[in-house]
Design a protein around this motif. Structure first.
Motif, PDB file in Angstrom:
ATOM      1  N   SER A   4       0.470   4.050   4.240  1.00 59.72           N
ATOM      2  CA  SER A   4       0.990   4.475   4.068  1.00 59.72           C
ATOM      3  C   SER A   4       1.593   3.670   2.449  1.00 59.72           C
ATOM      4  CB  SER A   4       2.011   5.083   4.739  1.00 59.72           C
ATOM      5  OG  SER A   4       2.662   5.468   3.252  1.00 59.72           O
ATOM      6  N   SER A   5       0.928   4.184   1.118  1.00 56.06           N
ATOM      7  CA  SER A   5       1.574   3.290   0.372  1.00 56.06           C
ATOM      8  C   SER A   5       3.083   2.815  -0.292  1.00 56.06           C
ATOM      9  CB  SER A   5       1.113   3.454  -1.432  1.00 56.06           C
ATOM     10  OG  SER A   5       1.428   4.944  -1.505  1.00 56.06           O
ATOM     11  N   ASN A  39       4.981   0.996   3.002  1.00 58.71           N
ATOM     12  CA  ASN A  39       4.322  -0.718   3.099  1.00 58.71           C
ATOM     13  C   ASN A  39       5.495  -0.658   1.741  1.00 58.71           C
ATOM     14  OD1 ASN A  39       2.098  -1.104   5.056  1.00 58.71           O
ATOM     15  ND2 ASN A  39       1.806   0.459   4.423  1.00 58.71           N
ATOM     16  N   ASP A  40       5.511  -0.590   0.926  1.00 56.95           N
ATOM     17  CA  ASP A  40       5.827  -0.511  -0.341  1.00 56.95           C
ATOM     18  C   ASP A  40       7.200  -1.848  -0.009  1.00 56.95           C
ATOM     19  OD1 ASP A  40       7.628  -1.255  -3.634  1.00 56.95           O
ATOM     20  OD2 ASP A  40       6.720   0.974  -3.406  1.00 56.95           O
ATOM     21  N   ASN A  71       1.138  -1.514   9.914  1.00 56.83           N
ATOM     22  CA  ASN A  71       1.859  -2.127   8.543  1.00 56.83           C
ATOM     23  C   ASN A  71       2.410  -3.196   8.366  1.00 56.83           C
ATOM     24  OD1 ASN A  71       0.662   1.139   7.527  1.00 56.83           O
ATOM     25  ND2 ASN A  71       2.653   1.852   8.812  1.00 56.83           N
TER      26      ASN A  71
END
Length: 335
Positions: free
Chosen positions: A260-261, A264-265, A313
């Motif tokens: 997931s973006s 992982n941001d 991740n």
């Protein structure tokens, strides 16, 4: 001298008297005292929909496998913040109607988990819908029966404006071209389950302690590592039912966390806000409830770090101070 073997009248009268006295002591007096119970200050009365849900709960005999009683033993701390008390049942002990007595909800079996606090543990509507339709969708090892009669299978063109569509993954559908609609009974039952939350006590009230009571000890530097919050364990308890143990989620119901973006941001603000406030993803998934009241800053950070370092991740570590800063900002906006 009592001559019971010859005087049968005396025997019957004595037996009846003993029965009457025991009935008064064991049943009548406790029942009378129970009527004097008052609700806790923070308790809310059941709405009409929740009361209908309670009737569905008893009609489907959910009490056969689920209890609603947190006993005052330490192992029951999993199911509630404190042992149950008579006031917790104030609104559910009312007669259902003229002909039916108060429903039995205490239960005696825990084939399934206790539901005293399930409204806090599992607040999401979509999860409950899937769980009722087919428990194996969200809990692979579940032995709970399915309740397909609480749902309707319709063609997409027959879906009405106010119908509640259940996001059932296609592999669990007999007919891939059909959609699953929740009946009014299913919606009522879920509203009741979501209402099951232990009311907090006021400052001048004291709950019974769990036995044996855990004695808090002062945490020393040598203890710090062993007392760190376990993010993986918290994730399994709080998040895995929806997002799954492998972080892959459920197609159409719960988004994947692996890859997931948002997870992982490098800036964890959005992820922390979602854990605290919840998230409305109805365009593609469902609505997630927030856990601000249920989780501490340290626990939110532990869950976020588990998600940001698992299933491939890789993102920077979140601190509890970052969580506190965002929590305080949210509180300020809501004032």
């Amino acid at each position: 001298m009592l001559d019971f073997h010859k005087n049968h009248r005396l025997l019957v009268l004595t037996a009846f008297t003993v029965f009457l006295v025991l009935s008064i002591i064991i049943a009548v007096i406790p029942a009378y005292q129970l009527q004097e119970t008052e609700p806790l200050p923070n308790m809310e009365a059941l709405s009409d929909q929740e009361l209908r849900g309670l009737q569905v709960y008893t009609a489907e005999n959910c009490v056969a496998c689920h209890t609603q009683q947190v006993r005052n033993i330490e192992m029951d701390n999993t199911w509630g913040d404190r042992p149950s008390m008579a006031s917790d049942y104030y609104y559910s002990k009312m007669r259902q109607d003229v002909w039916r007595q108060s429903p039995s909800i205490l239960g005696s079996e825990r084939t399934g988990p206790d539901l005293t606090n399930v409204g806090k543990r599992q607040p999401g509507e979509e999860w409950h819908l899937l769980h009722l339709y087919n428990p194996r969708i969200v809990v692979k090892e579940s032995i709970m029966p399915s309740y397909p009669w609480l749902f309707e299978e319709v063609s997409e063109k027959d879906i009405r404006k106010n119908d509640l569509v259940v996001p059932v993954p296609s592999k669990f559908l007999k007919d891939k071209d059909k959609k699953i609609i929740a009946s009014e009974k299913a919606k009522d039952l879920i509203a009741y389950l979501q209402s099951l939350k232990q009311a907090s006590l006021t400052a001048n009230m004291k709950a019974d302690e769990f036995i044996p009571a855990s004695k808090k000890k002062e945490v020393t530097k040598s203890d710090e590592e062993s007392n760190l919050v376990d993010g993986a364990q918290l994730y399994m308890k709080t998040c895995a039912a929806c997002h799954q143990a492998d972080g892959q989620g459920l197609s159409g119901a719960f988004p994947p966390l692996a890859g997931s973006s948002i997870v992982n941001d490098s800036n964890p603000e959005t992820l922390i806000k979602i854990i605290l406030q919840g998230y409305d993803a109805r365009a593609e998934y469902g609505v997630m409830a927030g856990f601000a009241e249920m989780l501490t800053d340290e626990e939110v950070a532990a869950i976020a770090n588990h998600e940001r370092s698992s299933w491939g991740n890789s993102a920077p570590t979140v601190t509890k101070d970052e969580v506190k800063k965002i929590r305080d900002y949210i509180k300020m906006l809501n004032q």
